[in-house]
Design a protein around this motif. Structure first.
Motif, PDB file in Angstrom:
ATOM      1  N   ARG A  32      10.462   2.496  -7.320  1.00 45.34           N
ATOM      2  CA  ARG A  32       9.730   2.436  -6.049  1.00 45.34           C
ATOM      3  C   ARG A  32       8.302   2.947  -6.216  1.00 45.34           C
ATOM      4  O   ARG A  32       7.370   2.391  -5.642  1.00 45.34           O
ATOM      5  CB  ARG A  32      10.480   3.244  -4.971  1.00 45.34           C
ATOM      6  CG  ARG A  32      11.836   2.660  -4.600  1.00 45.34           C
ATOM      7  CD  ARG A  32      11.736   1.260  -3.991  1.00 45.34           C
ATOM      8  NE  ARG A  32      11.020   1.363  -2.723  1.00 45.34           N
ATOM      9  CZ  ARG A  32       9.987   0.598  -2.364  1.00 45.34           C
ATOM     10  NH1 ARG A  32       9.560  -0.371  -3.143  1.00 45.34           N
ATOM     11  NH2 ARG A  32       9.400   0.790  -1.211  1.00 45.34           N
ATOM     12  N   ALA A  33       8.115   4.006  -7.010  1.00 44.30           N
ATOM     13  CA  ALA A  33       6.764   4.537  -7.232  1.00 44.30           C
ATOM     14  C   ALA A  33       5.886   3.512  -7.934  1.00 44.30           C
ATOM     15  O   ALA A  33       4.661   3.509  -7.754  1.00 44.30           O
ATOM     16  CB  ALA A  33       6.829   5.828  -8.049  1.00 44.30           C
ATOM     17  N   LEU A  34       6.511   2.626  -8.711  1.00 47.72           N
ATOM     18  CA  LEU A  34       5.764   1.553  -9.380  1.00 47.72           C
ATOM     19  C   LEU A  34       5.498   0.378  -8.440  1.00 47.72           C
ATOM     20  O   LEU A  34       4.857  -0.594  -8.829  1.00 47.72           O
ATOM     21  CB  LEU A  34       6.523   1.079 -10.620  1.00 47.72           C
ATOM     22  CG  LEU A  34       6.554   2.081 -11.774  1.00 47.72           C
ATOM     23  CD1 LEU A  34       7.573   1.646 -12.830  1.00 47.72           C
ATOM     24  CD2 LEU A  34       5.168   2.267 -12.384  1.00 47.72           C
ATOM     25  N   GLY A  35       5.980   0.478  -7.201  1.00 50.57           N
ATOM     26  CA  GLY A  35       5.685  -0.548  -6.206  1.00 50.57           C
ATOM     27  C   GLY A  35       6.677  -1.685  -6.145  1.00 50.57           C
ATOM     28  O   GLY A  35       6.422  -2.694  -5.494  1.00 50.57           O
ATOM     29  N   ILE A  74      -2.004   1.003 -13.666  1.00 50.83           N
ATOM     30  CA  ILE A  74      -1.107   0.128 -14.418  1.00 50.83           C
ATOM     31  C   ILE A  74      -1.154  -1.233 -13.725  1.00 50.83           C
ATOM     32  O   ILE A  74      -0.985  -1.313 -12.507  1.00 50.83           O
ATOM     33  CB  ILE A  74       0.340   0.666 -14.442  1.00 50.83           C
ATOM     34  CG1 ILE A  74       0.392   2.072 -15.045  1.00 50.83           C
ATOM     35  CG2 ILE A  74       1.258  -0.275 -15.213  1.00 50.83           C
ATOM     36  CD1 ILE A  74       1.750   2.748 -14.937  1.00 50.83           C
ATOM     37  N   SER A  75      -1.393  -2.289 -14.499  1.00 46.88           N
ATOM     38  CA  SER A  75      -1.527  -3.620 -13.905  1.00 46.88           C
ATOM     39  C   SER A  75      -0.244  -4.042 -13.194  1.00 46.88           C
ATOM     40  O   SER A  75       0.843  -3.545 -13.490  1.00 46.88           O
ATOM     41  CB  SER A  75      -1.874  -4.651 -14.990  1.00 46.88           C
ATOM     42  OG  SER A  75      -0.738  -4.901 -15.807  1.00 46.88           O
ATOM     43  N   ASP A  76      -0.401  -4.969 -12.254  1.00 52.66           N
ATOM     44  CA  ASP A  76       0.759  -5.497 -11.529  1.00 52.66           C
ATOM     45  C   ASP A  76       1.792  -6.060 -12.500  1.00 52.66           C
ATOM     46  O   ASP A  76       2.991  -5.808 -12.364  1.00 52.66           O
ATOM     47  CB  ASP A  76       0.338  -6.599 -10.552  1.00 52.66           C
ATOM     48  CG  ASP A  76      -0.500  -6.083  -9.391  1.00 52.66           C
ATOM     49  OD1 ASP A  76      -0.561  -4.846  -9.188  1.00 52.66           O
ATOM     50  OD2 ASP A  76      -1.086  -6.919  -8.676  1.00 52.66           O
ATOM     51  N   LYS A  77       1.329  -6.807 -13.486  1.00 51.00           N
ATOM     52  CA  LYS A  77       2.219  -7.421 -14.473  1.00 51.00           C
ATOM     53  C   LYS A  77       2.996  -6.347 -15.239  1.00 51.00           C
ATOM     54  O   LYS A  77       4.212  -6.460 -15.419  1.00 51.00           O
ATOM     55  CB  LYS A  77       1.407  -8.287 -15.437  1.00 51.00           C
ATOM     56  CG  LYS A  77       2.222  -8.964 -16.502  1.00 51.00           C
ATOM     57  CD  LYS A  77       1.339  -9.770 -17.448  1.00 51.00           C
ATOM     58  CE  LYS A  77       2.160 -10.318 -18.596  1.00 51.00           C
ATOM     59  NZ  LYS A  77       1.323 -10.964 -19.610  1.00 51.00           N
ATOM     60  N   ASP A  78       2.307  -5.306 -15.683  1.00 50.94           N
ATOM     61  CA  ASP A  78       2.966  -4.231 -16.432  1.00 50.94           C
ATOM     62  C   ASP A  78       3.942  -3.453 -15.548  1.00 50.94           C
ATOM     63  O   ASP A  78       5.041  -3.090 -15.982  1.00 50.94           O
ATOM     64  CB  ASP A  78       1.945  -3.279 -17.049  1.00 50.94           C
ATOM     65  CG  ASP A  78       1.218  -3.883 -18.234  1.00 50.94           C
ATOM     66  OD1 ASP A  78       1.703  -4.895 -18.796  1.00 50.94           O
ATOM     67  OD2 ASP A  78       0.155  -3.346 -18.605  1.00 50.94           O
ATOM     68  N   ARG A  79       3.550  -3.203 -14.300  1.00 51.49           N
ATOM     69  CA  ARG A  79       4.452  -2.494 -13.386  1.00 51.49           C
ATOM     70  C   ARG A  79       5.730  -3.286 -13.149  1.00 51.49           C
ATOM     71  O   ARG A  79       6.824  -2.731 -13.137  1.00 51.49           O
ATOM     72  CB  ARG A  79       3.765  -2.174 -12.056  1.00 51.49           C
ATOM     73  CG  ARG A  79       2.764  -1.039 -12.141  1.00 51.49           C
ATOM     74  CD  ARG A  79       2.166  -0.609 -10.799  1.00 51.49           C
ATOM     75  NE  ARG A  79       1.414  -1.685 -10.146  1.00 51.49           N
ATOM     76  CZ  ARG A  79       1.889  -2.482  -9.181  1.00 51.49           C
ATOM     77  NH1 ARG A  79       3.094  -2.313  -8.714  1.00 51.49           N
ATOM     78  NH2 ARG A  79       1.130  -3.420  -8.658  1.00 51.49           N
ATOM     79  N   ARG A  80       5.593  -4.616 -12.997  1.00 51.20           N
ATOM     80  CA  ARG A  80       6.774  -5.466 -12.813  1.00 51.20           C
ATOM     81  C   ARG A  80       7.668  -5.441 -14.054  1.00 51.20           C
ATOM     82  O   ARG A  80       8.882  -5.319 -13.957  1.00 51.20           O
ATOM     83  CB  ARG A  80       6.361  -6.906 -12.491  1.00 51.20           C
ATOM     84  CG  ARG A  80       6.107  -7.151 -11.013  1.00 51.20           C
ATOM     85  CD  ARG A  80       5.951  -8.629 -10.697  1.00 51.20           C
ATOM     86  NE  ARG A  80       4.819  -9.251 -11.373  1.00 51.20           N
ATOM     87  CZ  ARG A  80       3.557  -9.170 -10.956  1.00 51.20           C
ATOM     88  NH1 ARG A  80       3.255  -8.495  -9.868  1.00 51.20           N
ATOM     89  NH2 ARG A  80       2.598  -9.761 -11.631  1.00 51.20           N
TER      90      ARG A  80
END
Length: 162
Positions: A78-81, A14-20
């Motif tokens: 948290r799992a999504l970073g 999952i892209s950084d943008k989508d995770r955010r």
């Protein structure tokens, strides 16, 4: 969301943008869930009247379930970073659920909790487009479970008002 330190790069497809974006939605869900937890616990302590025992026990079951949900939602963030919000100030900014004014009657408590349960469902539902677009099945599963629980609880509470 405020950043607190450095997080190791997350590579889960999952892209950084989508995770955010998903984490921002989950942060609103966390704030709504925590606010509803506090409201339900408050009503558990302060309910009075002929339905006292029924409502006291029902509210305890509900706030216990909400406490477990808060942890699951924060851990998904948290799992999504990302970092999960965790203060009254942050929750106040993110939540769509108003605080209770004073000590409402038992019937008003029930009405407010119906509204709160339904608000959490709407917040969870609003996250789905981003979750679906990112093929984030674990978050979709979490959201589905939360929506089922809150819809059922709202129905049970509404039934007391009939």
């Amino acid at each position: 969301m405020a950043k607190k330190g450095t997080v190791q790069h997350v590579n889960i497809g999952i892209s950084d943008k989508d995770r955010r974006k998903i984490s921002e939605g989950l942060s609103r869900l966390l704030a709504d869930t925590y606010t509803l937890y506090l409201k339900t616990h408050n009503f558990h302590w302060n309910v009075t009247g002929p339905m006292f025992n029924t409502l006291h026990l029902m509210f305890e079951t509900q706030y216990t379930e909400l406490a477990t949900a808060v942890d699951a939602i924060a851990e998904r963030i948290r799992a999504l970073g990302e970092f999960a919000p965790g203060s009254y100030r942050e929750f106040g900014k993110l939540s769509s659920i108003p605080e209770a004014e004073g000590v409402p009657s038992a019937e008003d408590m029930i009405r407010q909790l119906v509204e709160g349960q339904e608000a959490v469902v709407r917040t969870a539902r609003a996250i789905f487009p981003a979750v679906d677009a990112a093929n984030d099945e674990p978050t979709a599963d979490l959201l589905t479970q939360r929506m089922q629980t809150h819809e059922k609880t709202a129905w049970m509470l509404r039934s007391l008002l009939a």
